[in-house]
Write a protein that holds these residues in place. Structure first.
Motif, PDB file in Angstrom:
ATOM      1  N   PHE A  68      24.397 -14.947   7.703  1.00 33.03           N
ATOM      2  CA  PHE A  68      24.143 -16.194   6.965  1.00 33.03           C
ATOM      3  C   PHE A  68      25.322 -16.651   6.112  1.00 33.03           C
ATOM      4  O   PHE A  68      25.362 -17.787   5.659  1.00 33.03           O
ATOM      5  CB  PHE A  68      22.889 -16.034   6.096  1.00 33.03           C
ATOM      6  CG  PHE A  68      22.964 -14.882   5.139  1.00 33.03           C
ATOM      7  CD1 PHE A  68      23.416 -15.066   3.847  1.00 33.03           C
ATOM      8  CD2 PHE A  68      22.574 -13.606   5.542  1.00 33.03           C
ATOM      9  CE1 PHE A  68      23.488 -13.996   2.962  1.00 33.03           C
ATOM     10  CE2 PHE A  68      22.644 -12.534   4.660  1.00 33.03           C
ATOM     11  CZ  PHE A  68      23.104 -12.725   3.371  1.00 33.03           C
ATOM     12  N   LYS A  69      26.299 -15.779   5.907  1.00 30.44           N
ATOM     13  CA  LYS A  69      27.460 -16.159   5.097  1.00 30.44           C
ATOM     14  C   LYS A  69      28.592 -16.752   5.935  1.00 30.44           C
ATOM     15  O   LYS A  69      29.618 -17.163   5.399  1.00 30.44           O
ATOM     16  CB  LYS A  69      27.980 -14.945   4.326  1.00 30.44           C
ATOM     17  CG  LYS A  69      27.017 -14.423   3.271  1.00 30.44           C
ATOM     18  CD  LYS A  69      27.617 -13.239   2.517  1.00 30.44           C
ATOM     19  CE  LYS A  69      26.689 -12.722   1.432  1.00 30.44           C
ATOM     20  NZ  LYS A  69      27.276 -11.550   0.711  1.00 30.44           N
ATOM     21  N   GLU A 107      25.210 -17.158  13.894  1.00 33.91           N
ATOM     22  CA  GLU A 107      24.549 -16.478  15.012  1.00 33.91           C
ATOM     23  C   GLU A 107      25.109 -15.073  15.256  1.00 33.91           C
ATOM     24  O   GLU A 107      26.264 -14.797  14.940  1.00 33.91           O
ATOM     25  CB  GLU A 107      24.718 -17.288  16.298  1.00 33.91           C
ATOM     26  CG  GLU A 107      23.574 -18.249  16.579  1.00 33.91           C
ATOM     27  CD  GLU A 107      23.467 -19.312  15.508  1.00 33.91           C
ATOM     28  OE1 GLU A 107      22.342 -19.694  15.175  1.00 33.91           O
ATOM     29  OE2 GLU A 107      24.499 -19.772  14.990  1.00 33.91           O
ATOM     30  N   GLU A 108      24.278 -14.222  15.859  1.00 35.58           N
ATOM     31  CA  GLU A 108      24.733 -12.924  16.344  1.00 35.58           C
ATOM     32  C   GLU A 108      24.748 -12.966  17.877  1.00 35.58           C
ATOM     33  O   GLU A 108      24.144 -13.850  18.497  1.00 35.58           O
ATOM     34  CB  GLU A 108      23.820 -11.812  15.855  1.00 35.58           C
ATOM     35  CG  GLU A 108      22.377 -11.916  16.347  1.00 35.58           C
ATOM     36  CD  GLU A 108      21.591 -10.648  16.096  1.00 35.58           C
ATOM     37  OE1 GLU A 108      22.040  -9.595  16.581  1.00 35.58           O
ATOM     38  OE2 GLU A 108      20.532 -10.703  15.427  1.00 35.58           O
ATOM     39  N   ILE A 134      16.770 -10.467   3.817  1.00 34.52           N
ATOM     40  CA  ILE A 134      17.367 -11.687   3.275  1.00 34.52           C
ATOM     41  C   ILE A 134      16.679 -12.889   3.905  1.00 34.52           C
ATOM     42  O   ILE A 134      16.567 -12.986   5.135  1.00 34.52           O
ATOM     43  CB  ILE A 134      18.883 -11.745   3.567  1.00 34.52           C
ATOM     44  CG1 ILE A 134      19.582 -10.491   3.020  1.00 34.52           C
ATOM     45  CG2 ILE A 134      19.482 -13.022   2.987  1.00 34.52           C
ATOM     46  CD1 ILE A 134      19.472 -10.336   1.524  1.00 34.52           C
ATOM     47  N   ASN A 135      16.228 -13.815   3.084  1.00 34.59           N
ATOM     48  CA  ASN A 135      15.541 -15.015   3.570  1.00 34.59           C
ATOM     49  C   ASN A 135      16.564 -15.976   4.187  1.00 34.59           C
ATOM     50  O   ASN A 135      17.488 -16.435   3.509  1.00 34.59           O
ATOM     51  CB  ASN A 135      14.799 -15.687   2.415  1.00 34.59           C
ATOM     52  CG  ASN A 135      13.927 -16.852   2.879  1.00 34.59           C
ATOM     53  OD1 ASN A 135      13.922 -17.196   4.052  1.00 34.59           O
ATOM     54  ND2 ASN A 135      13.199 -17.432   1.943  1.00 34.59           N
ATOM     55  N   ARG A 159      29.274 -13.439  16.183  1.00 37.34           N
ATOM     56  CA  ARG A 159      29.545 -12.048  15.796  1.00 37.34           C
ATOM     57  C   ARG A 159      28.510 -11.075  16.340  1.00 37.34           C
ATOM     58  O   ARG A 159      27.416 -11.472  16.744  1.00 37.34           O
ATOM     59  CB  ARG A 159      29.601 -11.954  14.259  1.00 37.34           C
ATOM     60  CG  ARG A 159      30.800 -12.692  13.676  1.00 37.34           C
ATOM     61  CD  ARG A 159      30.636 -12.971  12.203  1.00 37.34           C
ATOM     62  NE  ARG A 159      31.826 -13.660  11.698  1.00 37.34           N
ATOM     63  CZ  ARG A 159      32.025 -14.968  11.837  1.00 37.34           C
ATOM     64  NH1 ARG A 159      31.122 -15.713  12.451  1.00 37.34           N
ATOM     65  NH2 ARG A 159      33.131 -15.530  11.357  1.00 37.34           N
ATOM     66  N   SER A 160      28.875  -9.807  16.300  1.00 33.54           N
ATOM     67  CA  SER A 160      27.986  -8.743  16.771  1.00 33.54           C
ATOM     68  C   SER A 160      26.778  -8.622  15.864  1.00 33.54           C
ATOM     69  O   SER A 160      26.850  -8.865  14.653  1.00 33.54           O
ATOM     70  CB  SER A 160      28.727  -7.401  16.806  1.00 33.54           C
ATOM     71  OG  SER A 160      29.796  -7.454  17.713  1.00 33.54           O
TER      72      SER A 160
END
Length: 597
Positions: free
Chosen positions: A326-327, A332-333, A434-435, A564-565
């Motif tokens: 989220f940062k 996305e993963e 984490i929301n 990212r992974s």
């Protein structure tokens, strides 16, 4: 009369039509299993019965002229001169297997009620020839639910008596609306109390309607041919042979029966060997990276039932996307998209309409990923990528159905793979609690709305319990998964596929679909025993299977697009002495080995 002996439907045509009708029978051997073709003017049939005479050995006949029934007869002797230039076709009949079913303690309602079996016209087209074409005719017998498998297995071995059923469950009609076609996956029978031939048979509580291909299909073909003269038996008034049907079938070919839809009620079948292969896939993807407790979410048979449902689907909607990072932008993963693309590739190869729905903020990213996947050979053809907008209480209904009409759904199966799912408090959480609700569009609404739309089934694929569709196992998530009491998704899918990594679940689905569609038992059921087996497409389907090379290309595409992974990629884990970064390749190799063995 004559229980346990083969009975036959009878079609008598002018010799000039005989070759074409034989081709029609061979192309539709479910409804028209050919027992014997006579020579012109051959009234006896010693192959089937000693001292027979086709002019007198059926209790009742029908006479057809130019496609119209012009007479009901008890003998054809007065037409002996015309019959010298005519050929008789003897076709298998489902009455043959009724005694075998009774010996297996299966009640036969039409026998109990001393009436003819119910026969219905369907909307399923037979494979046509130059002179013959028609829709499939079926017989229906109400069967107690707990007897379905013994009924299927008993009749499956009786190939010359129509074999296994072609449909089990609700025979109604739902029109699936998509960009490429309008079609019905059911039989199109509107009212079981009004058969087109035979008598209405009363079902008992707990009975399920079971349908077999019927030799009266040949009568429909004769009507459509409009030949100047033809004769048939009257439906239910069969030619009785001297032969018994006691063919044996290896256990590996015996069908297994599974309920794959409750609204409408519908069952599917596949061979025991296919079931065993798919269970092997299910066990293979159950490896638990980092011992996170995923094994406690596993339920045997969910992969099989989900894929049986997808195999029958005409139009499939896939959703993925878990913004766990989220940062970052994009958040996305890379767990989810590869599995979604693997499923989409196989579904497309099988001729399904496939659409991917994702978050509006990720729409262009996913379109770009799909475009590059096609360019690099990961997929054969592109898949549309769309977003869902919730504007009103009926937004999901309008999205899923044409003009909000529940009888015209655009999709008949929804799949969520590694898609953020709504928790009990209405928020969406990653594994660390984490929301991330601000990054997630409410695609859950589609799965909730699908519960009330006949003909739509749903599957959820996840590896942690916070994914869309995992509500079916939410209590296990709360008990065994870290932070499960907060992050557990409450939205259920009809089928929940649990994997150590969600992508593995997507790969397993693609492999299971290949196994099912290369299974002769399942293929016959899909095509309602009309037309030719589709196994000639096996090479095309095999090319759509996931592979190590495809995954490497796709992961490179995702990396280039700064995806990212996921969390599981950072867990310490070894399988057979290999570090985790090699496990994805190992998993694909194992799945392919189990699929193609």
């Amino acid at each position: 009369m004559a229980e346990g002996f083969k009975q036959a439907n009878v079609i008598i045509l002018h010799k000039s039509l005989a070759d074409d009708f034989e081709i029609f029978c061979q192309a539709n051997d479910g409804p028209l299993p050919l027992l014997y073709r006579s020579k012109p003017g051959e009234w006896k049939c010693t192959y089937l019965s000693n001292d027979s005479d086709i002019r007198t050995d059926c209790p009742q006949y029908r006479k057809y002229e130019h496609g119209e029934c012009t007479g009901i007869l008890t003998s054809l002797e007065e037409y002996s001169r015309q019959l010298k230039d005519m050929v008789t076709f003897y076709l298998g009949c489902s009455f043959t297997f009724e005694k075998a079913l009774q010996e297996s303690a299966v009640p036969i309602r039409n026998v109990e009620q001393k009436c003819n079996v119910s026969m219905y016209k369907t909307t399923v087209p037979c494979y046509g020839t130059e002179r013959f074409h028609c829709n499939l005719i079926v017989t229906m017998r109400p069967i107690p639910q707990d007897k379905l498998e013994v009924v299927v297995q008993t009749t499956h071995r009786m190939k010359k008596s129509h074999g296994a059923p072609v449909h089990i469950g609700n025979p109604g009609q739902y029109i699936f609306v998509c960009s490429s076609h309008n079609s019905s996956c059911l039989l199109g029978i509107k009212n079981l109390s009004s058969p087109d031939y035979g008598d209405a048979v009363q079902a008992h509580p707990g009975d399920v309607p079971v349908f077999w291909a019927c030799g009266v299909t040949g009568i429909e073909a004769v009507c459509n041919c409009k030949s100047s003269l033809a004769f048939t038996h009257s439906p239910g008034c069969m030619f009785i042979t001297d032969l018994k049907d006691n063919d044996a079938v290896p256990d590996q070919e015996l069908p297994k029966v599974y309920c794959i839809s409750w609204n409408p009620l519908y069952y599917s079948i596949t061979a025991t060997a296919a079931v065993q292969k798919i269970r092997c896939l299910e066990e293979t993807i159950g490896v638990d990276p980092g011992n996170r407790g995923v094994k406690h979410l596993y339920s045997q048979g969910e992969l099989l039932k989900a894929c049986l449902s997808m195999s029958h689907a005409q139009s499939v909607l896939i959703t993925t996307g878990f913004p766990t990072h989220f940062k970052y932008d994009p958040p996305e993963e890379n767990d989810g998209p590869p599995g979604a693309i693997a499923m989409a590739a196989m579904l497309k190869a099988l001729g399904k309409n496939v659409v991917i729905v994702t978050d509006q903020r990720a729409l262009n990213l996913n379109k770009k990923i799909i475009k590059e996947a096609v360019e690099q050979g990961v997929m054969e053809t592109p898949v549309p990528v769309i977003s869902y907008h919730s504007h009103s209480a009926d937004s999901a209904l309008q999205f899923l159905c044409e003009h909000g009409n529940t009888k015209k759904p655009r999709y008949d199966h929804l799949i969520a793979i590694e898609r953020a799912g709504m928790a009990a408090d209405g928020n969406y959480y990653n594994a660390r609690k984490i929301n991330i609700k601000h990054l997630v569009d409410p695609i859950d609404e589609l799965f909730l709305a699908a519960r009330n739309i006949p003909g739509i089934t749903t599957s959820g694929i996840g590896d942690g319990g916070n994914e869309l569709g995992m509500g079916k196992v939410k209590e296990a998530v709360k008990k065994y998964i870290s932070n499960g009491d907060v992050i557990a998704c409450i939205v259920e899918a009809d089928f929940t596929v649990t994997a150590g990594v969600s992508n593995w679940g997507g790969y397993a689905v693609a492999c299971a679909l290949y196994i099912l569609n290369t299974c002769e038992v399942h293929d016959r059921y899909l095509r309602k025993a009309v037309g030719f087996p589709r196994l000639s497409k096996k090479a095309c389907w095999a090319s759509a299977l996931p592979s190590v090379a495809k995954e490497e290309k796709l992961l490179h595409i995702l990396q280039q697009n700064e995806v990212r992974s996921g969390r599981t990629a950072s867990l310490e884990m070894e399988v057979d002495g290999l570090p985790f970064y090699n496990v994805h390749s190992l998993m694909i190799e194992r799945l392919l080995k189990a699929t193609l063995m």
